[in-house]
Design a protein around this motif. Structure first.
Motif, PDB file in Angstrom:
ATOM      1  N   GLU A 124      -1.644 120.587  25.163  1.00 27.09           N
ATOM      2  CA  GLU A 124      -1.231 121.531  26.195  1.00 27.09           C
ATOM      3  C   GLU A 124      -0.365 120.820  27.250  1.00 27.09           C
ATOM      4  OE1 GLU A 124      -3.374 124.900  27.356  1.00 27.09           O
ATOM      5  OE2 GLU A 124      -3.005 125.329  25.242  1.00 27.09           O
ATOM      6  N   PRO A 125       0.752 120.227  26.840  1.00 28.78           N
ATOM      7  CA  PRO A 125       1.547 119.395  27.751  1.00 28.78           C
ATOM      8  C   PRO A 125       2.249 120.198  28.842  1.00 28.78           C
ATOM      9  CG  PRO A 125       2.712 119.720  25.685  1.00 28.78           C
ATOM     10  CD  PRO A 125       1.345 120.305  25.490  1.00 28.78           C
ATOM     11  N   SER A 126       2.171 119.686  30.064  1.00 30.59           N
ATOM     12  CA  SER A 126       2.824 120.325  31.217  1.00 30.59           C
ATOM     13  C   SER A 126       4.230 119.765  31.396  1.00 30.59           C
ATOM     14  CB  SER A 126       1.984 120.107  32.480  1.00 30.59           C
ATOM     15  OG  SER A 126       0.719 120.706  32.356  1.00 30.59           O
ATOM     16  N   LEU A 127       5.082 120.014  30.419  1.00 28.65           N
ATOM     17  CA  LEU A 127       6.440 119.475  30.435  1.00 28.65           C
ATOM     18  C   LEU A 127       7.416 120.557  30.872  1.00 28.65           C
ATOM     19  CD1 LEU A 127       6.226 117.484  27.073  1.00 28.65           C
ATOM     20  CD2 LEU A 127       5.745 116.665  29.401  1.00 28.65           C
ATOM     21  N   LEU A 128       7.183 121.127  32.037  1.00 28.19           N
ATOM     22  CA  LEU A 128       7.931 122.299  32.487  1.00 28.19           C
ATOM     23  C   LEU A 128       9.394 122.012  32.776  1.00 28.19           C
ATOM     24  CD1 LEU A 128       4.844 123.025  33.040  1.00 28.19           C
ATOM     25  CD2 LEU A 128       5.741 124.607  34.743  1.00 28.19           C
ATOM     26  N   SER A 129       9.733 120.774  33.108  1.00 24.99           N
ATOM     27  CA  SER A 129      11.132 120.493  33.390  1.00 24.99           C
ATOM     28  C   SER A 129      11.975 120.516  32.119  1.00 24.99           C
ATOM     29  CB  SER A 129      11.289 119.146  34.102  1.00 24.99           C
ATOM     30  OG  SER A 129      10.664 118.101  33.400  1.00 24.99           O
ATOM     31  N   ALA A 132      -9.853 118.003  46.328  1.00 22.60           N
ATOM     32  CA  ALA A 132      -8.835 118.857  46.935  1.00 22.60           C
ATOM     33  C   ALA A 132      -7.658 118.041  47.444  1.00 22.60           C
ATOM     34  CB  ALA A 132      -9.448 119.669  48.073  1.00 22.60           C
ATOM     35  N   ALA A 133      -7.936 116.871  48.010  1.00 27.02           N
ATOM     36  CA  ALA A 133      -6.859 116.010  48.495  1.00 27.02           C
ATOM     37  C   ALA A 133      -5.943 115.598  47.350  1.00 27.02           C
ATOM     38  CB  ALA A 133      -7.441 114.774  49.170  1.00 27.02           C
ATOM     39  N   ARG A 134      -6.525 115.295  46.208  1.00 24.33           N
ATOM     40  CA  ARG A 134      -5.726 114.885  45.056  1.00 24.33           C
ATOM     41  C   ARG A 134      -4.878 116.039  44.534  1.00 24.33           C
ATOM     42  NH1 ARG A 134      -9.527 112.843  42.038  1.00 24.33           N
ATOM     43  NH2 ARG A 134      -9.215 110.707  42.765  1.00 24.33           N
ATOM     44  N   VAL A 135      -5.466 117.238  44.469  1.00 25.16           N
ATOM     45  CA  VAL A 135      -4.721 118.405  43.990  1.00 25.16           C
ATOM     46  C   VAL A 135      -3.515 118.670  44.877  1.00 25.16           C
ATOM     47  CG1 VAL A 135      -4.820 120.906  43.640  1.00 25.16           C
ATOM     48  CG2 VAL A 135      -6.710 119.464  42.853  1.00 25.16           C
ATOM     49  N   ARG A 136      -3.708 118.618  46.188  1.00 23.90           N
ATOM     50  CA  ARG A 136      -2.602 118.915  47.110  1.00 23.90           C
ATOM     51  C   ARG A 136      -1.499 117.876  47.025  1.00 23.90           C
ATOM     52  NH1 ARG A 136      -0.569 118.339  52.294  1.00 23.90           N
ATOM     53  NH2 ARG A 136      -1.947 116.605  52.777  1.00 23.90           N
ATOM     54  N   LEU A 137      -1.828 116.638  46.673  1.00 19.51           N
ATOM     55  CA  LEU A 137      -0.846 115.564  46.630  1.00 19.51           C
ATOM     56  C   LEU A 137      -0.012 115.547  45.348  1.00 19.51           C
ATOM     57  CD1 LEU A 137      -2.970 112.670  48.153  1.00 19.51           C
ATOM     58  CD2 LEU A 137      -0.862 113.599  49.122  1.00 19.51           C
ATOM     59  N   GLN A 138      -0.415 116.309  44.340  1.00 16.75           N
ATOM     60  CA  GLN A 138       0.317 116.277  43.074  1.00 16.75           C
ATOM     61  C   GLN A 138       1.731 116.842  43.249  1.00 16.75           C
ATOM     62  OE1 GLN A 138      -1.186 114.795  40.107  1.00 16.75           O
ATOM     63  NE2 GLN A 138      -2.310 114.170  41.936  1.00 16.75           N
ATOM     64  N   VAL A 139       2.702 116.104  42.764  1.00 17.39           N
ATOM     65  CA  VAL A 139       4.085 116.580  42.762  1.00 17.39           C
ATOM     66  C   VAL A 139       4.203 117.711  41.747  1.00 17.39           C
ATOM     67  CG1 VAL A 139       6.480 115.938  42.243  1.00 17.39           C
ATOM     68  CG2 VAL A 139       4.972 114.337  43.447  1.00 17.39           C
ATOM     69  N   PRO A 140       4.921 118.792  42.059  1.00 18.92           N
ATOM     70  CA  PRO A 140       5.073 119.872  41.081  1.00 18.92           C
ATOM     71  C   PRO A 140       5.583 119.342  39.743  1.00 18.92           C
ATOM     72  CG  PRO A 140       5.945 120.554  43.209  1.00 18.92           C
ATOM     73  CD  PRO A 140       5.608 119.092  43.329  1.00 18.92           C
ATOM     74  N   VAL A 141       4.946 119.759  38.656  1.00 17.64           N
ATOM     75  CA  VAL A 141       5.276 119.189  37.350  1.00 17.64           C
ATOM     76  C   VAL A 141       6.702 119.506  36.919  1.00 17.64           C
ATOM     77  CG1 VAL A 141       2.906 119.053  36.507  1.00 17.64           C
ATOM     78  CG2 VAL A 141       4.173 121.191  36.262  1.00 17.64           C
ATOM     79  N   TRP A 142       7.275 120.581  37.461  1.00 18.37           N
ATOM     80  CA  TRP A 142       8.644 120.930  37.060  1.00 18.37           C
ATOM     81  C   TRP A 142       9.690 119.979  37.665  1.00 18.37           C
ATOM     82  CZ3 TRP A 142       5.523 124.587  39.697  1.00 18.37           C
ATOM     83  CH2 TRP A 142       5.750 124.687  41.079  1.00 18.37           C
ATOM     84  N   GLU A 143       9.259 119.046  38.500  1.00 20.82           N
ATOM     85  CA  GLU A 143      10.183 118.071  39.069  1.00 20.82           C
ATOM     86  C   GLU A 143      10.244 116.767  38.281  1.00 20.82           C
ATOM     87  OE1 GLU A 143       9.381 117.438  43.198  1.00 20.82           O
ATOM     88  OE2 GLU A 143       9.619 119.558  43.727  1.00 20.82           O
ATOM     89  N   ALA A 144       9.472 116.661  37.210  1.00 18.75           N
ATOM     90  CA  ALA A 144       9.433 115.412  36.442  1.00 18.75           C
ATOM     91  C   ALA A 144      10.761 115.148  35.744  1.00 18.75           C
ATOM     92  CB  ALA A 144       8.315 115.490  35.411  1.00 18.75           C
ATOM     93  N   PRO A 145      11.252 113.900  35.775  1.00 15.47           N
ATOM     94  CA  PRO A 145      12.530 113.550  35.130  1.00 15.47           C
ATOM     95  C   PRO A 145      12.333 113.288  33.634  1.00 15.47           C
ATOM     96  CG  PRO A 145      11.639 111.642  36.254  1.00 15.47           C
ATOM     97  CD  PRO A 145      10.673 112.768  36.514  1.00 15.47           C
ATOM     98  N   LEU A 146      12.414 114.331  32.829  1.00 13.56           N
ATOM     99  CA  LEU A 146      12.071 114.220  31.407  1.00 13.56           C
ATOM    100  C   LEU A 146      13.297 114.316  30.504  1.00 13.56           C
ATOM    101  CD1 LEU A 146       8.856 116.433  31.266  1.00 13.56           C
ATOM    102  CD2 LEU A 146       8.998 113.932  31.285  1.00 13.56           C
ATOM    103  N   HIS A 147      13.177 113.656  29.351  1.00  9.98           N
ATOM    104  CA  HIS A 147      14.198 113.709  28.305  1.00  9.98           C
ATOM    105  C   HIS A 147      13.480 113.808  26.957  1.00  9.98           C
ATOM    106  CE1 HIS A 147      17.237 112.506  31.236  1.00  9.98           C
ATOM    107  NE2 HIS A 147      16.365 111.602  31.656  1.00  9.98           N
TER     108      HIS A 147
END
Length: 252
Positions: free
Chosen positions: A96-101, A168-183
């Protein structure tokens, strides 16, 4: 004889060995390393996502080479590591990979991002608990019905020692997954396992299948690796690709 290495990369719902309960049995046959991504630690304060640091953690763990298994957000680090050092990766299993970018222009991905972007836009104005409660509310429709139970995707399966405030602190700090620099990963045998319950992950999986990955749907909701069929598919793929060296072309 040296055991073949498997590197496990967790998502947001737990870390280390606790995130892989059904894969502990592989430790007798393989050299299993259950990673902790940056910001995931029982002692150090939660920290913001660092995609590059996470990829480096995976590369360092691979040593001279091995298999990589990654769940949800952990797939970002796994893919980045495989793109940078494909010769080290015998196989890539993405759960279930979160590779939204990668699927930014596709409909389910677009809808998910538009649903959550307003919350991330005001993240700095919210406290940890406040942000996490809203995040869970917005993603409440994304539920897994594995084992007959509905489980909110957003609720992390953390280790018992962690407090709700720390989680909760960890959840809020996560960078949105759609911003990942993927190829696209070049020439690495890849299996994508999904639970068949959420269009977003099926969309990502079908996109990856179009690039040469193998896609299988099994039970287990957002954590197909926890179900016996999912665990067996994962293990069979590692056995199948274990005889070939890193960098062999992707399976269709």
């Amino acid at each position: 004889m040296t055991k073949t290495r498997i590197v496990f990369v967790h998502g947001i719902d737990g870390y280390g060995a606790a995130a892989w309960p059904a894969q502990h049995r592989l430790a007798g046959r393989y050299d299993c390393l259950f990673l902790k991504r940056s910001g995931f630690d029982a002692v150090e304060p939660p920290a913001a996502t660092d995609f590059a640091a996470d990829a480096r953690i995976v590369i360092d763990a691979l040593g001279t080479g091995g298999h990589v298994v990654a769940h949800a957000q952990g797939a970002i680090a796994a893919v980045m590591a495989a793109v940078e050092r494909p010769e080290l990766v015998r196989s890539l299993t993405l759960l279930e990979p979160s590779l939204l970018s990668m699927t930014a222009e596709l409909p389910a991905t677009t809808a998910y991002r538009e649903h959550l972007e307003p919350l991330y836009a005001r993240r700095d104005q919210l406290g940890d608990i406040e942000f996490t409660v809203e995040f869970n509310r917005l993603t409440a429709s994304m539920t897994s019905t594995a084992n007959g139970r509905a489980t909110a995707l957003a609720v992390p399966r953390t280790t018992p020692a962690e407090s709700a405030a720390r989680t909760a602190a960890r959840v809020r700090l996560q960078v949105p997954v759609w911003e990942a620099p993927l190829h696209i990963v070049p020439g690495v045998p890849t299996l994508v396992l999904t639970g068949g319950w959420e269009p977003l992950y099926e969309e990502i999986a079908e996109y990856l299948a179009g690039t040469g990955a193998r896609h299988a749907v099994t039970r287990g909701g957002h954590r197909p690796q926890d179900s016996e069929p999912g665990a067996e598919l994962l293990e069979a793929f590692i056995r199948e690709t274990g005889a070939s060296g890193p960098g062999v072309g992707a399976h269709n």
